[in-house]
Design an enzyme around this catalytic site. Structure first.
Site, PDB file in Angstrom:
ATOM      1  N   GLN A  38      -2.023   3.775  -1.209  1.00  0.00           N
ATOM      2  CA  GLN A  38      -2.370   4.601  -0.052  1.00  0.00           C
ATOM      3  C   GLN A  38      -2.268   3.825   1.245  1.00  0.00           C
ATOM      4  O   GLN A  38      -2.782   2.702   1.361  1.00  0.00           O
ATOM      5  CB  GLN A  38      -3.797   5.138  -0.217  1.00  0.00           C
ATOM      6  CG  GLN A  38      -4.145   6.224   0.765  1.00  0.00           C
ATOM      7  CD  GLN A  38      -5.510   6.822   0.466  1.00  0.00           C
ATOM      8  OE1 GLN A  38      -6.175   6.468  -0.496  1.00  0.00           O
ATOM      9  NE2 GLN A  38      -5.934   7.741   1.300  1.00  0.00           N
ATOM     10  N   THR A  43      -6.213  -3.167   0.686  1.00  0.00           N
ATOM     11  CA  THR A  43      -5.277  -3.939  -0.135  1.00  0.00           C
ATOM     12  C   THR A  43      -3.833  -3.571   0.178  1.00  0.00           C
ATOM     13  O   THR A  43      -2.964  -4.447   0.244  1.00  0.00           O
ATOM     14  CB  THR A  43      -5.587  -3.746  -1.631  1.00  0.00           C
ATOM     15  OG1 THR A  43      -6.974  -4.043  -1.843  1.00  0.00           O
ATOM     16  CG2 THR A  43      -4.756  -4.647  -2.505  1.00  0.00           C
ATOM     17  N   CYS A  44      -3.571  -2.301   0.392  1.00  0.00           N
ATOM     18  CA  CYS A  44      -2.205  -1.861   0.716  1.00  0.00           C
ATOM     19  C   CYS A  44      -1.769  -2.424   2.066  1.00  0.00           C
ATOM     20  O   CYS A  44      -0.611  -2.812   2.246  1.00  0.00           O
ATOM     21  CB  CYS A  44      -2.115  -0.340   0.720  1.00  0.00           C
ATOM     22  SG  CYS A  44      -2.397   0.369  -0.914  1.00  0.00           S
ATOM     23  N   THR A  45      -2.688  -2.486   3.012  1.00  0.00           N
ATOM     24  CA  THR A  45      -2.385  -3.038   4.332  1.00  0.00           C
ATOM     25  C   THR A  45      -2.056  -4.524   4.214  1.00  0.00           C
ATOM     26  O   THR A  45      -1.087  -5.002   4.813  1.00  0.00           O
ATOM     27  CB  THR A  45      -3.563  -2.808   5.300  1.00  0.00           C
ATOM     28  OG1 THR A  45      -3.767  -1.392   5.421  1.00  0.00           O
ATOM     29  CG2 THR A  45      -3.284  -3.392   6.672  1.00  0.00           C
ATOM     30  N   ALA A  48       1.505  -4.761   2.651  1.00  0.00           N
ATOM     31  CA  ALA A  48       2.555  -4.331   3.578  1.00  0.00           C
ATOM     32  C   ALA A  48       2.706  -5.322   4.736  1.00  0.00           C
ATOM     33  O   ALA A  48       3.829  -5.622   5.160  1.00  0.00           O
ATOM     34  CB  ALA A  48       2.249  -2.927   4.101  1.00  0.00           C
TER      35      ALA A  48
END
Length: 151
Positions: A38, A43-45, A48
């Site tokens: 998401q 964690t995704c940030t 990325a």
């Protein structure tokens, strides 16, 4: 889930700017596709941003980078703009691409079972053959994990 030796699935998705991207456009260069659960989550940030921070090293190694999640185009646009990512993010709200790669799976958290995206990175050669699958992605060192297997 897609395995080493498998061909890049045919797909078409909409990027953060509303532009259609299809898998055949991605052939001819080594390709990294990272699937993340998401946009704008911690964690995704981290993952990325790590890929963004090391983008020139990745491209110097001959790689093109593409991120895909089940978010809306608007969420992808906000995420992309907020961090000025140098690569495209595809919105796959209907999970068609996620299912073709086998990353839309049953997950369990705190005893609760639900369907979600399993954080996975796939690396393809110029002909679209899968050369590596990183299933245990470490968000803080995602770029290094990718580069470790590049010759």
């Amino acid at each position: 889930m897609l395995k080493v030796g498998d061909k890049l699935p045919k797909f078409e998705g909409i990027n953060q700017d509303g532009i259609s991207i299809n898998s055949s456009q991605l052939l001819g260069k080594k390709l990294v596709i990272f699937f993340y659960p998401q946009a704008n989550t911690p964690t995704c940030t981290v993952e990325a941003c790590n890929l963004s921070d090391h983008y020139s090293t990745l491209t110097n190694a001959g790689l093109q980078v593409l991120g895909i999640s089940g978010d809306t185009v608007k969420k992808q646009k906000n995420f992309h703009s907020k961090f000025a990512f140098p690569y495209d993010l595809i919105a796959d709200e209907n999970h068609e691409i996620l299912e073709k790669f086998g990353v839309w799976q049953e997950k369990k958290t705190f005893g609760k079972t639900y369907m979600g995206i399993v954080r996975t990175t796939f690396i393809f050669d110029e002909q679209g053959i899968c050369k590596r699958v990183i299933e245990k992605v470490t968000s803080k060192t995602a770029a290094n994990q990718i580069l470790e297997g590049i010759n």
